[in-house]
Design an enzyme around this catalytic site. Structure first.
Site, PDB file in Angstrom:
ATOM      1  N   HIS A 122       0.741  -1.197   0.144  1.00  0.00           N
ATOM      2  CA  HIS A 122       0.014   0.118   0.052  1.00  0.00           C
ATOM      3  C   HIS A 122       0.899   1.206  -0.080  1.00  0.00           C
ATOM      4  CE1 HIS A 122      -3.611  -2.538   0.320  1.00  0.00           C
ATOM      5  NE2 HIS A 122      -3.516  -2.804   1.745  1.00  0.00           N
ATOM      6  N   ASP A 159      -3.489 -10.535  -2.057  1.00  0.00           N
ATOM      7  CA  ASP A 159      -4.088  -9.787  -0.954  1.00  0.00           C
ATOM      8  C   ASP A 159      -5.409  -9.507  -1.393  1.00  0.00           C
ATOM      9  OD1 ASP A 159      -2.598  -8.446   1.789  1.00  0.00           O
ATOM     10  OD2 ASP A 159      -4.504  -7.580   1.042  1.00  0.00           O
ATOM     11  N   HIS A 161      -6.872  -6.925  -0.121  1.00  0.00           N
ATOM     12  CA  HIS A 161      -6.941  -5.216  -0.531  1.00  0.00           C
ATOM     13  C   HIS A 161      -5.990  -5.086  -1.495  1.00  0.00           C
ATOM     14  CE1 HIS A 161      -7.587  -5.476   3.913  1.00  0.00           C
ATOM     15  NE2 HIS A 161      -8.834  -4.707   3.672  1.00  0.00           N
ATOM     16  N   ASP A 243      -5.313 -12.498   3.654  1.00  0.00           N
ATOM     17  CA  ASP A 243      -6.465 -11.795   4.125  1.00  0.00           C
ATOM     18  C   ASP A 243      -7.785 -11.959   3.440  1.00  0.00           C
ATOM     19  OD1 ASP A 243      -5.198 -10.152   2.488  1.00  0.00           O
ATOM     20  OD2 ASP A 243      -5.350  -8.252   3.876  1.00  0.00           O
TER      21      ASP A 243
END
Length: 308
Positions: A122, A159, A161, A243
């Protein structure tokens, strides 16, 4: 050559406030799960300033260092914190990715898993966010391109996200292909299929909330893996977030441990076809401790199977 594991105790020194999901226990659980496996174990070396400057400007690095507290915590965005050990941990995380590239390209390991934190996908060019400070996967890709002279490097990210940071850092890099699957809509709000990179070098695979492994396998099988083969990378870097697991508290996908095993096996199969199996994988998210441990072990077992 086998699979190498790179980690460092400094990554346990990045401490977050009580109740924060990106906690020291994440790495402890991962390392405990991997302890029985026969891996080539190496201590992560810290990234040099030049390593970090492959994707981040010097002013950004200076701001992070200046903001690091001598005690307690310093909040740098809504959910990203610095503690006294954070910058050192982040440098080891970024350095492990550089070190892993060096190892696989030198033939010292067939592939490498970096069990490190804080995560990285990120972190944008001048913005720390989403628990991330440095773009570890993007640094690995740029290191391979600029210093090893590779012509094509792929970064793949599963992931839950969207890896907005990796996308930002490699948006204008025609020698890098970025493929990401993510729940959409979900924080950070990016990752639409229409986001294609400055050179048609980004492929986003949005997955609907509450979808599971069947939908993921269809998206990867129909879109991601053919695109990856067509690109014919000379190295594959994996942003390995866990996740998307059904037990994870921060999102709404319903993958199971075998789904992480499957996607790892498919990526490694492309690597075997295109680049002599050369894969570097670095830990990203995963916030249910037991699910994280199980899925990470499955991922590393598949790397080991691929490396022989």
């Amino acid at each position: 050559m086998g699979t190498a594991l790179i980690t460092h105790e400094a990554c346990l020194g990045h401490v977050t406030p009580e109740g924060h999901p990106e906690q020291v226990a994440r790495l402890e659980h991962v390392l405990a799960a991997l302890e029985p496996l026969e891996l080539l174990r190496r201590a992560a070396v810290p990234a040099s300033e030049d390593d970090i400057l492959l994707v981040h400007p010097a002013a950004y690095l200076a701001r992070l260092r200046a903001a690091a507290p001598e005690a307690g915590y310093h909040r740098i965005d809504g959910d990203t914190w610095l503690s006294p050990g954070t910058v050192a941990a982040a440098c080891r995380a970024a350095g492990s990715a550089v070190q892993a590239v060096d190892m696989v390209l030198a033939g010292e390991a067939g592939n490498v898993f970096c069990a490190v934190r804080p995560p990285g996908h990120h972190a944008e060019r001048q913005t720390a966010m989403g628990f991330c400070l440095f773009g570890n996967a993007a640094i690995a890709a740029r290191h391979a391109l600029e210093r090893h002279g590779l012509s094509r490097v792929a970064v793949v990210d599963f992931d839950v996200h969207h890896g907005n940071g990796t996308q930002d850092l490699l948006w204008d890099e025609p020698r890098a292909l970025v493929i990401t699957s993510q729940q959409w809509p979900l924080w950070p709000g990016s990752g639409a299929a229409s986001e294609r990179g400055g050179h048609d070098n980004v492929l986003n695979l949005p997955l609907e909330p509450h979808s599971g492994g069947a939908e993921m396998r269809a998206a990867w099988g129909d879109l991601a893996l053919p695109r990856l083969r067509d690109f014919a990378p000379e190295l594959i870097v994996i942003s390995a977030g866990f996740d998307a697991h059904a037990d994870d508290p921060l999102a709404e996908l319903n993958w199971r441990t075998d789904d992480f095993r499957w996607v790892t096996r498919q990526i490694c199969a492309v690597a075997a076809e295109c680049c002599s199996g050369r894969v570097v994988s670095t830990l990203e998210g995963g916030y249910d401790l037991n699910a994280l441990a199980r899925a990470t072990r499955a991922h590393v077992e598949e790397l080991m199977r691929a490396a022989g």
